[in-house]
Design an enzyme around this catalytic site. Structure first.
Site, PDB file in Angstrom:
ATOM      1  N   ALA A   1       0.879  -1.164   0.000  1.00  0.00           N
ATOM      2  CA  ALA A   1       0.000   0.000   0.000  1.00  0.00           C
ATOM      3  C   ALA A   1       0.916   1.213   0.000  1.00  0.00           C
ATOM      4  O   ALA A   1       2.096   1.122   0.371  1.00  0.00           O
ATOM      5  CB  ALA A   1      -0.865  -0.017   1.253  1.00  0.00           C
TER       6      ALA A   1
ATOM      7  N   GLY B   1       0.682  -4.758   0.991  1.00  0.00           N
ATOM      8  CA  GLY B   1      -0.542  -4.777   0.191  1.00  0.00           C
ATOM      9  C   GLY B   1      -0.356  -5.443  -1.175  1.00  0.00           C
ATOM     10  O   GLY B   1      -1.306  -5.973  -1.753  1.00  0.00           O
TER      11      GLY B   1
ATOM     12  N   GLU C   1      -0.725  -8.967  -0.519  1.00  0.00           N
ATOM     13  CA  GLU C   1      -2.140  -9.183  -0.197  1.00  0.00           C
ATOM     14  C   GLU C   1      -3.003  -9.169  -1.457  1.00  0.00           C
ATOM     15  O   GLU C   1      -3.965  -9.930  -1.572  1.00  0.00           O
ATOM     16  CB  GLU C   1      -2.595  -8.124   0.815  1.00  0.00           C
ATOM     17  CG  GLU C   1      -1.904  -8.347   2.161  1.00  0.00           C
ATOM     18  CD  GLU C   1      -2.066  -7.176   3.115  1.00  0.00           C
ATOM     19  OE1 GLU C   1      -1.574  -6.075   2.794  1.00  0.00           O
ATOM     20  OE2 GLU C   1      -2.690  -7.354   4.173  1.00  0.00           O
TER      21      GLU C   1
ATOM     22  N   GLU D   1       4.986  -5.216   7.146  1.00  0.00           N
ATOM     23  CA  GLU D   1       4.334  -4.104   7.854  1.00  0.00           C
ATOM     24  C   GLU D   1       4.883  -3.903   9.257  1.00  0.00           C
ATOM     25  O   GLU D   1       4.885  -2.793   9.778  1.00  0.00           O
ATOM     26  CB  GLU D   1       2.816  -4.338   7.927  1.00  0.00           C
ATOM     27  CG  GLU D   1       2.085  -4.183   6.599  1.00  0.00           C
ATOM     28  CD  GLU D   1       2.041  -5.455   5.774  1.00  0.00           C
ATOM     29  OE1 GLU D   1       2.788  -6.411   6.083  1.00  0.00           O
ATOM     30  OE2 GLU D   1       1.252  -5.492   4.817  1.00  0.00           O
TER      31      GLU D   1
HETATM   32  N1  CAA Z   1       4.679   3.185  -0.746  1.00  0.00           N
HETATM   33  C1  CAA Z   1       5.088   4.349  -1.288  1.00  0.00           C
HETATM   34  N2  CAA Z   1       6.212   4.472  -1.995  1.00  0.00           N
HETATM   35  C2  CAA Z   1       6.978   3.381  -2.142  1.00  0.00           C
HETATM   36  C3  CAA Z   1       6.626   2.141  -1.602  1.00  0.00           C
HETATM   37  C4  CAA Z   1       5.413   2.065  -0.884  1.00  0.00           C
HETATM   38  N3  CAA Z   1       4.956   0.910  -0.357  1.00  0.00           N
HETATM   39  N4  CAA Z   1       7.598   1.249  -1.910  1.00  0.00           N
HETATM   40  C5  CAA Z   1       8.507   1.923  -2.623  1.00  0.00           C
HETATM   41  N5  CAA Z   1       8.152   3.203  -2.768  1.00  0.00           N
HETATM   42  C6  CAA Z   1       8.859   4.275  -3.472  1.00  0.00           C
HETATM   43  C7  CAA Z   1      10.069   4.739  -2.685  1.00  0.00           C
HETATM   44  O1  CAA Z   1       9.702   5.661  -1.695  1.00  0.00           O
HETATM   45  C8  CAA Z   1      10.901   5.362  -3.802  1.00  0.00           C
HETATM   46  O2  CAA Z   1      10.383   6.608  -4.106  1.00  0.00           O
HETATM   47  P1  CAA Z   1      11.383   7.879  -4.283  1.00  0.00           P
HETATM   48  O3  CAA Z   1      12.202   7.518  -5.498  1.00  0.00           O
HETATM   49  O4  CAA Z   1      10.457   9.020  -4.495  1.00  0.00           O
HETATM   50  O5  CAA Z   1      12.200   7.946  -3.049  1.00  0.00           O
HETATM   51  C9  CAA Z   1      10.623   4.442  -4.989  1.00  0.00           C
HETATM   52  O6  CAA Z   1       9.384   3.783  -4.685  1.00  0.00           O
HETATM   53  C10 CAA Z   1      11.683   3.374  -5.191  1.00  0.00           C
HETATM   54  O7  CAA Z   1      11.837   2.674  -3.982  1.00  0.00           O
HETATM   55  P2  CAA Z   1      13.274   2.430  -3.273  1.00  0.00           P
HETATM   56  O8  CAA Z   1      14.197   3.536  -3.596  1.00  0.00           O
HETATM   57  O9  CAA Z   1      13.018   2.172  -1.826  1.00  0.00           O
HETATM   58  O10 CAA Z   1      13.723   1.113  -4.043  1.00  0.00           O
HETATM   59  P3  CAA Z   1      14.736  -0.009  -3.537  1.00  0.00           P
HETATM   60  O11 CAA Z   1      15.000  -0.874  -4.713  1.00  0.00           O
HETATM   61  O12 CAA Z   1      15.890   0.613  -2.836  1.00  0.00           O
HETATM   62  O13 CAA Z   1      13.937  -0.845  -2.412  1.00  0.00           O
HETATM   63  C11 CAA Z   1      11.996  -2.024  -1.538  1.00  0.00           C
HETATM   64  C12 CAA Z   1      12.838  -1.632  -2.786  1.00  0.00           C
HETATM   65  C13 CAA Z   1      12.834  -2.962  -0.635  1.00  0.00           C
HETATM   66  C14 CAA Z   1      10.766  -2.732  -2.022  1.00  0.00           C
HETATM   67  C15 CAA Z   1      11.660  -0.730  -0.748  1.00  0.00           C
HETATM   68  O14 CAA Z   1      11.118   0.217  -1.649  1.00  0.00           O
HETATM   69  C16 CAA Z   1      10.639  -0.956   0.353  1.00  0.00           C
HETATM   70  O15 CAA Z   1      10.988  -1.478   1.387  1.00  0.00           O
HETATM   71  N6  CAA Z   1       9.368  -0.535   0.119  1.00  0.00           N
HETATM   72  C17 CAA Z   1       8.335  -0.617   1.112  1.00  0.00           C
HETATM   73  C18 CAA Z   1       7.823  -2.044   1.299  1.00  0.00           C
HETATM   74  C19 CAA Z   1       6.764  -2.082   2.382  1.00  0.00           C
HETATM   75  O16 CAA Z   1       7.041  -1.812   3.542  1.00  0.00           O
HETATM   76  N7  CAA Z   1       5.528  -2.427   2.000  1.00  0.00           N
HETATM   77  C20 CAA Z   1       4.409  -2.465   2.919  1.00  0.00           C
HETATM   78  C21 CAA Z   1       3.652  -1.178   2.833  1.00  0.00           C
HETATM   79  S1  CAA Z   1       2.442  -0.995   4.110  1.00  0.00           S
HETATM   80  C22 CAA Z   1       1.166  -1.941   3.603  1.00  0.00           C
HETATM   81  O17 CAA Z   1       1.151  -2.523   2.531  1.00  0.00           O
HETATM   82  C23 CAA Z   1       0.025  -2.002   4.589  1.00  0.00           C
HETATM   83  C24 CAA Z   1      -1.024  -2.992   4.235  1.00  0.00           C
HETATM   84  O18 CAA Z   1      -0.938  -4.156   4.504  1.00  0.00           O
HETATM   85  C25 CAA Z   1      -2.264  -2.543   3.645  1.00  0.00           C
END
Ligand code: CAA
Length: 257
Positions: free
Chosen positions: A65, A108, A111, A131
């Site tokens: 998400a 998400g 999911e 998460e």
């Molecule tokens: N939401 C918003 N933006 C996101 C995102 C997310 N879930 N995942 C990645 N992005 C964005 C980053 O912020 C970044 O944007 P900027 O260039 O503007 O900084 C861009 O996408 C590229 O991401 P990274 O630079 O972080 O890429 P990476 O290759 O270094 O890392 C990754 C990849 C390990 C997947 C890392 O992006 C990450 O950890 N993302 C988050 C994963 C996460 O925690 N997901 C769960 C979200 S909460 C949720 O989903 C709740 C639910 O159950 C409903």
């Protein structure tokens, strides 16, 4: 059809939906979720389509998400905004959905994959419910669907550590249907979709419905539900045609009625 955050193509009786927010690793913001539900609802009533494939790009199916959209919300706002509502409503989609997963399918994203009906993963796919690293828990059904898919103990470990897991592990634990090299992912998903597209529509829809009931109902109620649905199919033209074609040793011609 072309929506801003989704790219959609239709062919051979199925639709391919590509999530298209590469700059955010396909993070599922409200717009994507709304459009996804809207598109799938339209396809549910499209006579040219019997199933759909959802995919992302090489780097990400969806990295969760959209954290940036949620970060500042209060608990009350999160609850009342109900921003995942379109996602919850995907349960009402009657035609099967195949997830074709490349790259990250996290939070998400994982999911959404699990809300689909079949899952084809590329060897490079990375799943996870991270998460806990954000101070929350899965909010789009992950705790329930992952537990049903892989069992309590593995699901508990995955939620509590937030660790990512590979396509190979997902296969071993029964979470995905098939793992293929990345370059064959879409081809494999399309071949499965095409197979389904050649089946009679009402039986396709009923199959999805009864398998999902297995998760929702006690066995006794599920068996009774299946008995009723099975009998109902005998009022369709395709049942008459399907059984007649078998007896006459010819290929059935489906009317989807
Ligand atoms: N939401 C918003 N933006 C996101 C995102 C997310 N879930 N995942 C990645 N992005 C964005 C980053 O912020 C970044 O944007 P900027 O260039 O503007 O900084 C861009 O996408 C590229 O991401 P990274 O630079 O972080 O890429 P990476 O290759 O270094 O890392 C990754 C990849 C390990 C997947 C890392 O992006 C990450 O950890 N993302 C988050 C994963 C996460 O925690 N997901 C769960 C979200 S909460 C949720 O989903 C709740 C639910 O159950 C409903």
């Amino acid at each position: 059809m072309l929506d801003e955050t989704l790219l959609i193509t239709k062919q051979d009786g199925y639709a391919l939906i590509q999530i298209n927010r590469p700059q955010a690793l396909n993070a599922l913001n409200s717009q994507v979720l709304k459009e996804l539900y809207k598109v799938l609802s339209v396809l549910d009533n499209d006579n040219d389509v019997k199933c759909s494939i959802i995919t992302g790009n090489e780097k990400a199916f969806a990295a969760g998400a959209d954290i940036k959209e949620m970060a500042d919300k209060s608990g009350e706002q999160m609850f009342s905004d109900n921003q995942f509502e379109p996602f919850y409503k995907l349960r009402s989609i009657r035609k099967p959905i195949i997830a074709a997963v490349n790259g990250f399918a996290l939070g998400g994203g994982c999911e959404l994959v699990m809300a689909c009906d079949m899952i084809i993963a590329s060897e490079t796919a990375k799943f996870g419910q991270p998460e806990i690293n954000l101070g929350v828990i899965p909010g789009m059904g992950g705790s329930q669907r992952l537990t049903r898919a892989v069992g309590k103990y593995k699901a508990m470990e995955l939620l509590l550590t937030g660790d990512m897991f590979s396509a190979e592990d997902a296969m071993k634990w029964g979470l995905v249907n098939k793992v293929v090299p990345s370059e064959f992912l879409i081809e494999e998903a399309k071949s499965l979709a095409k197979k389904i597209a050649n089946k009679p529509l009402i039986a396709v829809i009923s199959s999805k419905e009864v398998v999902n009931k297995a998760n929702d109902l006690f066995l006794r109620d599920g068996l009774e539900y299946e008995r009723k649905k099975f009998a109902e199919l005998f009022d369709t033209e395709d049942q008459k045609e399907g059984m007649k074609a078998f007896i006459e040793k010819r290929k059935a011609v489906w009317k989807n009625k």
